[in-house]
Design a protein around this motif. Structure first.
Motif, mmCIF file in Angstrom:
data_model
loop_
_atom_site.group_PDB
_atom_site.id
_atom_site.type_symbol
_atom_site.label_atom_id
_atom_site.label_comp_id
_atom_site.label_asym_id
_atom_site.label_seq_id
_atom_site.Cartn_x
_atom_site.Cartn_y
_atom_site.Cartn_z
ATOM 1 N N PRO A 22 0.817 -1.223 0.000
ATOM 2 C CA PRO A 22 0.000 0.000 0.000
ATOM 3 C C PRO A 22 0.848 1.271 0.000
ATOM 4 C CG PRO A 22 -0.746 -1.533 1.691
ATOM 5 C CD PRO A 22 0.476 -2.138 1.083
ATOM 6 N N SER A 23 2.070 1.172 0.521
ATOM 7 C CA SER A 23 2.879 2.384 0.639
ATOM 8 C C SER A 23 3.133 3.041 -0.719
ATOM 9 C CB SER A 23 4.211 2.059 1.313
ATOM 10 O OG SER A 23 4.900 1.115 0.545
ATOM 11 N N VAL A 24 3.131 2.219 -1.789
ATOM 12 C CA VAL A 24 3.347 2.778 -3.120
ATOM 13 C C VAL A 24 2.264 3.798 -3.465
ATOM 14 C CG1 VAL A 24 3.350 2.180 -5.583
ATOM 15 C CG2 VAL A 24 4.617 0.776 -3.948
ATOM 16 N N TYR A 25 1.066 3.508 -2.962
ATOM 17 C CA TYR A 25 -0.059 4.365 -3.331
ATOM 18 C C TYR A 25 -0.441 5.375 -2.253
ATOM 19 C CZ TYR A 25 -0.447 1.021 -7.112
ATOM 20 O OH TYR A 25 -0.176 0.253 -8.210
ATOM 21 N N GLU A 26 0.130 5.185 -1.088
ATOM 22 C CA GLU A 26 -0.288 6.025 0.040
ATOM 23 C C GLU A 26 0.045 7.498 -0.147
ATOM 24 O OE1 GLU A 26 1.304 4.091 3.492
ATOM 25 O OE2 GLU A 26 -0.475 2.779 3.569
ATOM 26 N N LYS A 27 1.254 7.734 -0.627
ATOM 27 C CA LYS A 27 1.694 9.118 -0.771
ATOM 28 C C LYS A 27 0.724 9.914 -1.646
ATOM 29 C CE LYS A 27 5.384 11.902 -2.619
ATOM 30 N NZ LYS A 27 6.356 11.858 -3.707
ATOM 31 N N LEU A 28 0.254 9.270 -2.706
ATOM 32 C CA LEU A 28 -0.658 9.960 -3.621
ATOM 33 C C LEU A 28 -2.120 9.800 -3.199
ATOM 34 C CD1 LEU A 28 1.157 8.803 -6.850
ATOM 35 C CD2 LEU A 28 0.987 11.157 -6.068
ATOM 36 N N ARG A 29 -2.324 9.055 -2.133
ATOM 37 C CA ARG A 29 -3.676 8.738 -1.640
ATOM 38 C C ARG A 29 -4.577 8.210 -2.757
ATOM 39 N NH1 ARG A 29 -4.586 13.752 0.203
ATOM 40 N NH2 ARG A 29 -2.868 14.364 1.516
ATOM 41 N N LEU A 30 -4.071 7.211 -3.430
ATOM 42 C CA LEU A 30 -4.839 6.637 -4.528
ATOM 43 C C LEU A 30 -5.623 5.421 -4.048
ATOM 44 C CD1 LEU A 30 -2.148 6.858 -7.354
ATOM 45 C CD2 LEU A 30 -4.086 8.374 -6.940
ATOM 46 N N LYS A 67 -21.578 14.320 -10.087
ATOM 47 C CA LYS A 67 -20.398 14.958 -9.520
ATOM 48 C C LYS A 67 -19.185 14.039 -9.728
ATOM 49 C CE LYS A 67 -18.880 16.957 -5.209
ATOM 50 N NZ LYS A 67 -18.656 16.015 -4.094
ATOM 51 N N GLU A 68 -19.410 12.780 -9.449
ATOM 52 C CA GLU A 68 -18.351 11.804 -9.660
ATOM 53 C C GLU A 68 -17.962 11.748 -11.147
ATOM 54 O OE1 GLU A 68 -19.472 8.436 -7.327
ATOM 55 O OE2 GLU A 68 -17.895 7.188 -8.187
ATOM 56 N N VAL A 69 -19.012 11.805 -11.980
ATOM 57 C CA VAL A 69 -18.764 11.742 -13.416
ATOM 58 C C VAL A 69 -17.907 12.904 -13.898
ATOM 59 C CG1 VAL A 69 -19.899 12.126 -15.640
ATOM 60 C CG2 VAL A 69 -20.711 10.331 -14.113
ATOM 61 N N SER A 70 -18.197 14.097 -13.399
ATOM 62 C CA SER A 70 -17.458 15.221 -13.962
ATOM 63 C C SER A 70 -15.988 15.161 -13.574
ATOM 64 C CB SER A 70 -18.103 16.561 -13.601
ATOM 65 O OG SER A 70 -18.117 16.699 -12.214
ATOM 66 N N PHE A 112 -10.566 13.704 -15.799
ATOM 67 C CA PHE A 112 -9.435 12.840 -15.436
ATOM 68 C C PHE A 112 -8.781 13.252 -14.114
ATOM 69 C CE2 PHE A 112 -9.791 12.698 -20.035
ATOM 70 C CZ PHE A 112 -9.834 11.339 -20.262
ATOM 71 N N THR A 113 -9.545 13.960 -13.296
ATOM 72 C CA THR A 113 -8.979 14.402 -12.031
ATOM 73 C C THR A 113 -9.429 13.533 -10.865
ATOM 74 O OG1 THR A 113 -10.818 15.933 -11.833
ATOM 75 C CG2 THR A 113 -8.751 16.825 -12.689
ATOM 76 N N SER A 114 -10.367 12.631 -11.110
ATOM 77 C CA SER A 114 -10.845 11.803 -10.005
ATOM 78 C C SER A 114 -9.707 10.911 -9.513
ATOM 79 C CB SER A 114 -12.013 10.936 -10.475
ATOM 80 O OG SER A 114 -11.585 10.067 -11.500
ATOM 81 N N LYS A 115 -9.762 10.546 -8.258
ATOM 82 C CA LYS A 115 -8.756 9.637 -7.703
ATOM 83 C C LYS A 115 -8.745 8.327 -8.490
ATOM 84 C CE LYS A 115 -6.840 11.881 -4.308
ATOM 85 N NZ LYS A 115 -5.413 12.242 -4.481
#
Ligand code: ADP
Ligand code: MG
Length: 667
Positions: free
Chosen positions: A157-165, A182-185, A190-193
């Motif tokens: 998980p640490s690989v993704y933790e920094k970016l909070r993905l 809202k989720e769709v927009s 392309f900014t959604s997590k």
């Protein structure tokens, strides 16, 4: 559709979404807004005026609506039996006679049917595969298959933790079945997590692939060539100019590489005229002074011959034997060159791809220099590398050069398997090239200018239009231009060079132009790469609007190579497309190849820069270099660590992402 397995199916992402989670009463429908209604059929009939169509009348408690179908199938009629309850999705509008939807999507409501809980994804399709097939297949993955396990995280998980993905499963779930608009927009931007996670993973796959190739080659053995600074010193002392700071910097980088006992894999980038040839020559000397041979390869005969002349002129006084190999040599010349190469007598061999051929053997090849690397295919470069295999374990060092500056984003991603050196300054004393834009109807002024320039003792290139559709037509145009110029300028010596000429003829023309016995050279775009005639100070490019940015930049770089003020005139046809206008503006306003390359990347995407390389590198489908640059940086930062510490997981990640596109860079 490129769907071959679970992963490629679940990666078939929606192109947009529609909302079927709510039902709008007919009385509350807004014009032109996609709405869903539930209604009862009160009438359905086929009418023939003005042409055959199906008209259905429906109503709910709040009002009634007409549905109209211009194409329909007999079995569709069943759904519209009077009294049926249907769910209808479409855009309503008023026409003269009715309030109606044309070709709405309709569905019979059965007992117990409920509304969807999430928005409905819409997928791209191919002929014969409808929306429902794709949607059902993807829904099945989520409902009837252990997708969660299939998509489980491979790294800690640490690989993704920094970016909070979020994890991949959650990400894809949200993309296929978003809760609300809202989720769709955020998906659409392309900014959604969720998207960030996918883009990061894609970058990571690319980096892992390229870096693992880099590391594999780095583990091979090469002959180390200690810098003795004997020949190199004599050579630089004799040079008619001082090296620039940038040249010295890259020479140092190359020098260090050559001293290692694993093969160099370096890309030397420098704008046209930045002086890459002399840098390559110095690298060659370091190898030669250690008793090994160098292969120096260029993509065209003109260029190879020019390198041969220059390098002979530089190195013969140092008692270094230079050989020359091309496809167009006489049998005797060729034999002799081959013998000198095989015996080791030739210390440096300059040539075209003739150097790849099987008959060519080196006694002890220590370094490959490849000019304009993007013009060579992976296979060709691989073939040359094999030449160095004395006993299968020794690899030659490899120096690749490119005059197409590669924007940083690109070299960070697609070129991650190479070490990159950049010559970021031009030799001093070069006058900036003046670029002028002329529309076609001012030709006469230009002809006058050509005359003046030649009479002042300088020389001119006249570049004929690029005609992509037909080589024959292009040739014809060049020949006509040549004849016209000849009859127009009775007092000038006019020459012609094009790609279809015999190579000896071509060489003759180029060397006459080099010597100044040709004053005006009519040319097709064959002169694009590398040609160096410092006395040429004017270039006219016809139909400049048809050419790409990097091509224009390369062409323009043929002038301004001496200390004389040079001009490049871009002739264009008056009707310009928006892209053409944009391109001409960029080339007019900029001379820095890196800026031009960045603009080119923005206008056209990465294809152009990758050239033949493209086939060998995992392409990015979702990630975008400019938009997602930060994620690229992150992926790049950790790729080497992951390869080293988690080789297994790295391998699985690569397999997941590249199982189809897994053509790795071999060279
Ligand atoms: P490119 O990087 O486009 O291949 P070249 O190697 O052909 O450029 O160099 C362009 C010209 O500049 C050549 O005539 C070359 O001899 C000359 N040149 C190279 N380095 C210098 C320098 N440091 N100072 C002056 N002229 C140089
Ligand atoms: Mg060059």
């Amino acid at each position: 559709m490129g769907v071959e397995d679970v992963f490629s199916l679940v990666m078939h992402l929606p192109i947009r979404y529609i909302d079927e989670t709510v039902v709008t009463p007919i009385g509350e429908i807004q014009m032109g807004v996609l709405s869903q209604i539930e209604a009862e059929v009160i009438r359905a009939e086929i009418v023939y005026k003005p042409k055959k169509m199906l008209v259905v009348q429906v109503k709910d408690a709040s009002g009634s609506l007409q549905l109209r179908f211009l194409h329909f199938y007999p079995n569709q009629m069943k759904m519209f039996e009077v009294g049926s309850r249907i769910r209808v999705l479409g855009e309503a509008r008023h026409n003269l006679f009715a309030f109606e939807m044309i070709h709405p999507q309709c569905k019979l409501i059965r007992e117990g049917d409920t509304l969807p809980q999430s928005l409905t994804p819409i997928y791209s399709l191919v002929a014969g595969v409808g929306q429902k097939i794709v949607k059902d297949a993807i829904d099945k993955l989520f409902n009837n298959f252990d997708l969660k396990n299939y998509l489980k995280d491979l790294f800690l998980p640490s690989v993704y933790e920094k970016l909070r993905l979020p994890n991949l499963y959650e990400s894809l779930k949200s993309i296929h079945h978003p809760k609300d608009f809202k989720e769709v927009s955020s998906h659409e931007a392309f900014t959604s997590k969720a998207y960030q996670r996918i883009i990061f993973d894609e970058f990571l796959a690319q980096q892992l692939s390229l870096r693992s190739n880099y590391l594999i080659r780095r583990a091979l053995t090469a002959i180390p060539f200690k810098a003795k600074n004997k020949l190199t010193q004599i050579f630089t002392d004799r040079l008619e100019f001082d090296l620039t700071k940038a040249q010295n910097k890259v020479i140092q980088e190359i020098k260090n590489d050559l001293e290692k006992n694993h093969p160099m894999q370096r890309l030397l980038q420098g704008d046209v005229g930045s002086g890459k040839t002399v840098v390559a020559t110095i690298a060659a000397l370091q190898v030669i002074e250690n008793g090994s041979q160098v292969a120096f390869m260029a993509p065209t005969e003109i260029l190879a011959e020019q390198h041969y002349r220059k390098i002979s002129q530089w190195l013969t006084p140092l008692d270094i034997k230079v050989a020359w190999l091309t496809g167009s040599q006489s049998k005797k010349e060729r034999e002799s060159a081959l013998n000198m190469t095989a015996s080791g007598e030739a210390q440096i061999v300059v040539g075209t791809h003739a150097l790849f051929q099987e008959q060519v053997t080196f006694k002890k090849l220590g370094l490959n220099i490849i000019d304009e690397q993007h013009r060579f295919g992976v296979e060709q470069r691989l073939a040359l590398r094999k030449k160095g295999e004395l006993d299968q374990v020794i690899e030659p060092h490899q120096l690749m050069m490119s005059a197409t500056p590669i924007p940083r984003t690109l070299s960070m991603s697609y070129f991650a398997d190479l070490d990159v050196s950049v010559i970021d300054e031009l030799p001093k004393g070069r006058e900036a090239i003046v670029t002028k834009l002329f529309s076609e109807d001012r030709r006469d002024e230009i002809l006058k200018r050509v005359h003046e320039v030649c009479h002042a003792g300088a020389q001119v290139y006249w570049v004929c239009p690029l005609i992509e559709e037909s080589e024959a037509l292009q040739l014809q145009t060049a020949e006509e231009t040549y004849l016209n110029m000849q009859s127009h300028f009775k007092d000038l010596k006019v020459g012609l060079v094009h790609g279809r000429m015999k190579s000896l003829e071509k060489q003759k023309v180029m060397s006459d132009f080099g010597k100044g016995t040709i004053q005006l050279l009519v040319a097709t775009t064959v002169i694009e790469v590398g040609v160096d005639v410092p006395n040429a100070t004017l270039m006219v490019i016809e139909n400049a609007e048809r050419m790409g940015l990097s091509q224009l930049h390369q062409l323009r770089g043929r002038v301004g190579r001496g200390s004389l003020k040079s001009t490049c005139i871009l002739l264009f046809q008056k009707k310009l497309s928006e892209v053409a206008r944009q391109r001409l503006k960029v080339i007019f306003e900029n001379t820095d190849g890196f800026i031009i390359a960045q603009e080119d990347l923005n206008i056209r995407g990465p294809g152009e820069f990758l050239g033949v390389r493209q086939s060998g590198v995992p392409m990015l489908r979702i990630a975008n270099l400019n938009r997602d640059f930060k994620l690229l940086e992150e992926a790049k930062t950790i790729a080497d660590q992951l390869l080293e510490n988690y080789p297994e997981a790295s391998h699985l990640h690569l397999k997941r992402w590249l199982s189809h596109a897994n053509e790795r860079v071999k060279v």
